[in-house]
Design an enzyme around this catalytic site. Sequence first.
Site, PDB file in Angstrom:
ATOM      1  N   GLU A  17       0.844  -1.186   0.000  1.00 27.80           N
ATOM      2  CA  GLU A  17       0.000   0.000   0.000  1.00 27.80           C
ATOM      3  C   GLU A  17       0.878   1.234   0.000  1.00 27.80           C
ATOM      4  O   GLU A  17       1.874   1.307   0.723  1.00 27.80           O
ATOM      5  CB  GLU A  17      -0.909   0.040   1.228  1.00 27.80           C
ATOM      6  CG  GLU A  17      -1.775   1.316   1.272  1.00 27.80           C
ATOM      7  CD  GLU A  17      -2.604   1.446   2.526  1.00 27.80           C
ATOM      8  OE1 GLU A  17      -3.586   0.704   2.654  1.00 27.80           O
ATOM      9  OE2 GLU A  17      -2.247   2.284   3.399  1.00 27.80           O
ATOM     10  N   HIS A 148     -13.559  -3.406  14.244  1.00 24.64           N
ATOM     11  CA  HIS A 148     -13.597  -1.982  13.933  1.00 24.64           C
ATOM     12  C   HIS A 148     -13.864  -1.217  15.228  1.00 24.64           C
ATOM     13  O   HIS A 148     -14.641  -1.682  16.072  1.00 24.64           O
ATOM     14  CB  HIS A 148     -14.704  -1.702  12.911  1.00 24.64           C
ATOM     15  CG  HIS A 148     -14.688  -0.316  12.361  1.00 24.64           C
ATOM     16  ND1 HIS A 148     -15.176   0.769  13.061  1.00 24.64           N
ATOM     17  CD2 HIS A 148     -14.234   0.175  11.178  1.00 24.64           C
ATOM     18  CE1 HIS A 148     -15.033   1.862  12.337  1.00 24.64           C
ATOM     19  NE2 HIS A 148     -14.465   1.536  11.194  1.00 24.64           N
ATOM     20  N   GLN A 211       4.554   7.103  15.531  1.00 26.22           N
ATOM     21  CA  GLN A 211       3.675   6.762  14.417  1.00 26.22           C
ATOM     22  C   GLN A 211       2.833   5.540  14.747  1.00 26.22           C
ATOM     23  O   GLN A 211       1.626   5.515  14.496  1.00 26.22           O
ATOM     24  CB  GLN A 211       4.522   6.499  13.174  1.00 26.22           C
ATOM     25  CG  GLN A 211       3.731   6.119  11.937  1.00 26.22           C
ATOM     26  CD  GLN A 211       4.661   5.717  10.806  1.00 26.22           C
ATOM     27  OE1 GLN A 211       5.348   4.704  10.887  1.00 26.22           O
ATOM     28  NE2 GLN A 211       4.690   6.520   9.764  1.00 26.22           N
TER      29      GLN A 211
END
Length: 286
Positions: A17, A148, A211
């Site tokens: 990605e 989720h 991060q």
Amino acid sequence: MKLNQIHNQKKNVLSFEIFPPKKDSELKNIDATLEILCELNPDFISVTFGAGGSSNHNRTIELAKKIKYKYHVEPVVHLTCLSYDKKDIDEFSKILAAEGIENILALRGDRNPDIPEKDEFHHASDLITYLKNTNDFCIAAACYPECHPESANRIDEMRHLRKKVDAGAELLLSQLFFDNSCFYRFEEDCRIAGIDVPITPGIMPVINANQIRRMVTMCGASLPKRFQKIIYKYGDKKEALFDAGMSYAISQIIDLLTNDVNSIHLYTMNNPIVARRICEGIKNII
């Protein structure tokens, strides 16, 4: 080539990605990144999609075209729907089809108080249903091994995921995780729920402690003790964290492949050095 064809033809599938640069002027600078990534022979590269403006769409499209026609790797374009209506989706779909792009990762998109939401697509499953009824794309969907953040529980998570697959999703790409046992449990839950499409685990190598903390907060991934120790011991030592993070990610991937997971999706963060290091570590395995 469509993603379902890639999975049918290959024993093991490797994908990356990347995200488009924030400025059009920076598009040409991403060539150095793509040169290295494409030398690693990924089966496809997914390109993220920024909400809120045609310039974001254009950068995604230009990058996907470059991947397909300059580097001859199959692109997968992310497409969000929360802040778009059917007319917007039709326009974007028409452009993708005209450019020969066959694969879409259909997403709801994150809520953003600065970008108004529209009332036609409330869930990714709504977008998948609409795309399947109006186009001939191969559709992938996102999945969350640890649920989720908005799901009430695992049963609710499986219900929504099954709805995506029933709507026409042919492949699932997972959010990042750091504990493989979470993925194996999730994979088993999917099969029990009758979800039988390929499920590709998403792996993000750790090279920056802050991060990772941000990403974990956003997606709800848990940090196993072994991983926490790495962050604690090497979080303020850049080179040491890089080496430890690469080793951890490679060990995750080797464990997944050893347990008959036949695809890996690598979140590169546009860092070709990370991708090369990972690929070198698994080149004789995948």
